[in-house]
Scaffold this motif. Structure first.
Motif, PDB file in Angstrom:
ATOM      1  N   ASP A 179       0.751  -1.297   0.165  1.00 56.33           N
ATOM      2  CA  ASP A 179      -0.191   0.066  -0.014  1.00 56.33           C
ATOM      3  C   ASP A 179       0.657   1.272   0.047  1.00 56.33           C
ATOM      4  N   LYS A 180       2.301   1.178  -0.216  1.00 58.55           N
ATOM      5  CA  LYS A 180       3.067   2.264  -0.153  1.00 58.55           C
ATOM      6  C   LYS A 180       3.126   3.150   1.036  1.00 58.55           C
ATOM      7  N   LYS A 181       3.213   2.358   2.093  1.00 57.60           N
ATOM      8  CA  LYS A 181       3.214   2.666   3.537  1.00 57.60           C
ATOM      9  C   LYS A 181       4.237   2.069   4.291  1.00 57.60           C
TER      10      LYS A 181
END
Length: 230
Positions: A179-181
């Motif tokens: 989730d690009k976190k």
């Protein structure tokens, strides 16, 4: 008389930053994702040990773990007796490749521990992620790799750029996920705990890509550096 015009501010000077002469198996200087272990005095002959992955012209088939050493942080060598890279997938192609090295020193065992990420992905339909680990007691002879972490669905966990510390027999890992976190998790006896989402503030709408974390024992704090993109 009119007031004199102020002198213009001098242009900021950007220091010259030539590439470090890191030695890759192919003889180029295209090293990426460095991870450095620093010793106060020489450990098996050197104060600085670096792990990295070559990535020449975005060729993931060359993105395999490599070791160099130094005593001044500027001049780097391949230690005598070591053959790079330490691992190469078979097959090695755009669907089977290594990436993202991380290295730490285990003082209890007096050894280096090297981690890297292996991707097996048939174009995004089915993908697995493995974090391998190899250990060395002299920096030259590395034991066969073992599976540190494994996930059979890359769409659930991706473990991009894992940064790992070892404290009180607990491996603490920071990484970027699908989730690009950024997340934090603890690994005890080979079992990873529930990940915690990190609140990493950015200036503007950016997301994390690669990161590294160290423990500053003098200040008793963790310090993170993140490369981010839009």
């Amino acid at each position: 008389e009119p007031e004199p015009k102020p002198e213009p501010e001098p242009e900021p000077q950007i220091p010259s930053r030539p590439k470090l002469p890191l030695i890759t198996p192919d003889g180029d200087d295209m090293a990426y994702h460095p991870s450095v272990v620093k010793f106060d005095s020489e450990w098996n002959g050197y104060k600085y040990w670096i792990a990295f992955t070559p990535y020449p012209r975005a060729d993931e088939t060359k993105e395999n773990p490599v070791i160099n050493v130094s005593n001044d942080m500027k001049t780097w060598y391949v230690p005598n007796g070591l053959t790079n890279p330490l691992d190469k997938p078979d097959p090695s192609d755009k669907h089977h490749y290594n990436s993202d090295t991380h290295m730490l020193y285990n003082p209890t065992e007096n050894r280096l521990e090297l981690f890297w990420r292996y991707i097996c992905d048939d174009g995004g339909k089915i993908g697995t992620v493995t974090i391998f680990r190899s250990v060395s007691y002299d920096g030259v002879t590395w034991e066969p790799k073992t599976v540190f972490l494994f996930v059979d669905d890359r769409n659930v966990y991706d473990y991009v750029s894992p940064a790992i510390t070892l404290q009180d027999n607990v491996y603490r890992m920071w990484y970027v996920d699908v989730d690009k976190k950024a997340y934090y998790a603890e690994i005890v006896d080979g079992v990873i705990g529930e990940p915690t989402l990190l609140n990493v503030p950015f200036q503007g709408k950016l997301v994390p890509w690669h990161l590294d974390v160290i423990y500053n024992s003098e200040k008793a704090i963790y310090e993170m550096i993140v490369s981010a993109y839009t």
